[in-house]
Design a protein around this motif. Sequence first.
Motif, PDB file in Angstrom:
ATOM      1  N   GLU A  90     -38.702  97.247 -37.143  1.00 21.92           N
ATOM      2  CA  GLU A  90     -37.844  98.149 -37.119  1.00 21.92           C
ATOM      3  C   GLU A  90     -38.195  99.583 -36.755  1.00 21.92           C
ATOM      4  O   GLU A  90     -37.214 100.327 -35.955  1.00 21.92           O
ATOM      5  CB  GLU A  90     -37.307  98.399 -38.713  1.00 21.92           C
ATOM      6  N   ASP A 146     -37.317  99.430 -32.971  1.00 23.12           N
ATOM      7  CA  ASP A 146     -35.821  99.712 -32.594  1.00 23.12           C
ATOM      8  C   ASP A 146     -35.356 101.213 -32.796  1.00 23.12           C
ATOM      9  O   ASP A 146     -34.547 101.526 -32.018  1.00 23.12           O
ATOM     10  CB  ASP A 146     -35.164  98.892 -33.901  1.00 23.12           C
ATOM     11  N   GLU A 169     -38.059  97.698 -27.329  1.00 22.32           N
ATOM     12  CA  GLU A 169     -37.933  96.069 -27.931  1.00 22.32           C
ATOM     13  C   GLU A 169     -39.421  95.965 -28.646  1.00 22.32           C
ATOM     14  O   GLU A 169     -40.459  96.805 -28.231  1.00 22.32           O
ATOM     15  CB  GLU A 169     -38.084  95.252 -26.846  1.00 22.32           C
ATOM     16  N   TYR A 170     -39.615  94.993 -29.478  1.00 23.48           N
ATOM     17  CA  TYR A 170     -40.849  94.911 -30.349  1.00 23.48           C
ATOM     18  C   TYR A 170     -42.037  94.518 -29.282  1.00 23.48           C
ATOM     19  O   TYR A 170     -41.917  93.675 -28.181  1.00 23.48           O
ATOM     20  CB  TYR A 170     -40.456  93.820 -31.402  1.00 23.48           C
ATOM     21  N   HIS A 178     -36.804  97.537 -21.986  1.00 21.09           N
ATOM     22  CA  HIS A 178     -36.487  96.308 -22.731  1.00 21.09           C
ATOM     23  C   HIS A 178     -36.681  95.043 -21.476  1.00 21.09           C
ATOM     24  O   HIS A 178     -36.126  94.086 -21.242  1.00 21.09           O
ATOM     25  CB  HIS A 178     -35.181  96.029 -22.957  1.00 21.09           C
TER      26      HIS A 178
END
Length: 572
Positions: A299, A302, A307-308, A326
């Motif tokens: 999170e 985000d 992106e993670y 991304h």
Amino acid sequence: MENREIAGILEHIGLLLEIKGENPFKSRAYYNAARTISRLPFSVKNAASQDELKNIKGIGEALAKKIFELLSTGSLEYLVNLESEIPPGVMDMLQIPGLGAKKIHRIVNELGIVSVGELEYACRENRIRLLDGFGKKSQEKILNGIAFAQRFKGSILYAGAETIAKEIVSALQSVSGVVRVSTVGSLRRCMETVRSLDFLVAVDKAPVEKIVESIESLTVISKTLNRGKESVSVEYSKGFTGTILIVGTEMFPFALLWNTGSEQFITSLCAHVKEIGFDIREQGIYRDGAALQFAEENELFDVFGMEYIPPELRENNGEIEMALKHRLPELIRQEDLCGIFHVHTVWSDGSDTITGMAEAAHGMGMRYIGISDHSASAGYAGGLSVERVKAQWEEIDSLRDRDPGIYIFKGIESDIRVDGTLDYPDEILEGFDFVIASIHSRFTMDEDMATERIIRAISHPSVTMLGHPTGRLLLAREGYPVDMERILDACARNDVVIELNANPHRLDLDWRFLKTAASRGVMISINPDAHDVSMLSHIRFGINVARKGWITKESVFNAGTLEKVKNHFKRY
């Protein structure tokens, strides 16, 4: 106790006997027995008696008795007594690259040196060079070896750290009041070696002081080194050190990000989020002075508009910029692999048969396996003569006819000789489905010589794969110096696959070069370099390294289908 473990103990005894200066025939008997045990096509743990063991060629009555004691009790009184006769500091000298047992014996007996510190001092006083047979170059090599050993002192291979960490995580999870546990630091980032075993613990309501006391009483912890308000630095029972951090459940996601690192990654991340109105401090993430709360680590990314980023990538190697766009790659996973190459069997220095290896790989879900025993030059490893190569081909043909559910490729790990040539005539090399070319001798080369040697081998029309490209052994030996840019260019030019050797002692090619290799179109094969069925699972360590190197399944040769691999081999 498996054959390889028993062989290792016998090898260790031979080494101790050499250090003591015992009759060389005595130590040689243990070395030979170790080699015999490691090559047996069956497990000696199933031996019913000493008589059964002594009937094995090369063992004899005395060694059979010791092996049976190992199998029966898990220990050996003879070894315990032998180790007690050698000062611990002398054993530490074995960690110095290039310093073998015979040289250590002379240093101890002729100069009375019994520790690494004394040895370093003697080198700087020029006393080692005065020993007959040593000289100035030997003294310089010892000093360089000591520096190498000290640089990595206290470090542990990732594979060993992972094993210990699982036990510690399980113990921490058993503590009353603990609700979440994770590794952090270099272990979570899957670095090849780890210096500190660090963990993050989340607690719910329970007082931190009581949690710390409970943690300190765990059997996995030997002693407390330092106790802070919300952390405890400890020495684990396995002998390594680290820090256990304790936070409330609401702080866990942020603390996980912050303490995973790397330091350079966190610094760059802080700089980025500051530009978009966030403030990252060690205590948490703030916006307009207010602390933000998160349930999970992903999170946070985000909220930052990215992106993670998987922990393996957090090395400040462009991952933040790509995450903002991304455009991070979809990293390779173990389940993406379709086959395994670089596998040794009882035909050379492996412990299991071709059938055994094939069945184990099939059980892992693999569609194909590439057998690659050592070549003729590797006499030390039972290398295959031309006659034995042809006999092995016949066995593989017979197994293929029986359709074992997995396709078996005929391969070889061919030694690259000093001049860059291979050690079989071309007509034999052409008979293999694939050829892995590797260096196993003459490591003391300058960069030009090592690079030219490898490039000449890569240029041979039968070579399909370059094995462990730098020859390094983590925490034990630096790789030979090579111009990796030139080698990658040669691989691309000759359509040669480069190996990522997944053996946790190698993990070579280094992840720092993998991104470059993929960008040049060089395919990478994640190979276990397995010498028994248990070592096939080493591919997971190779997967970790591949992910650190930004590698996707499209760049992994053994993620290709059986048909795709067969078509590739038809080019040679």
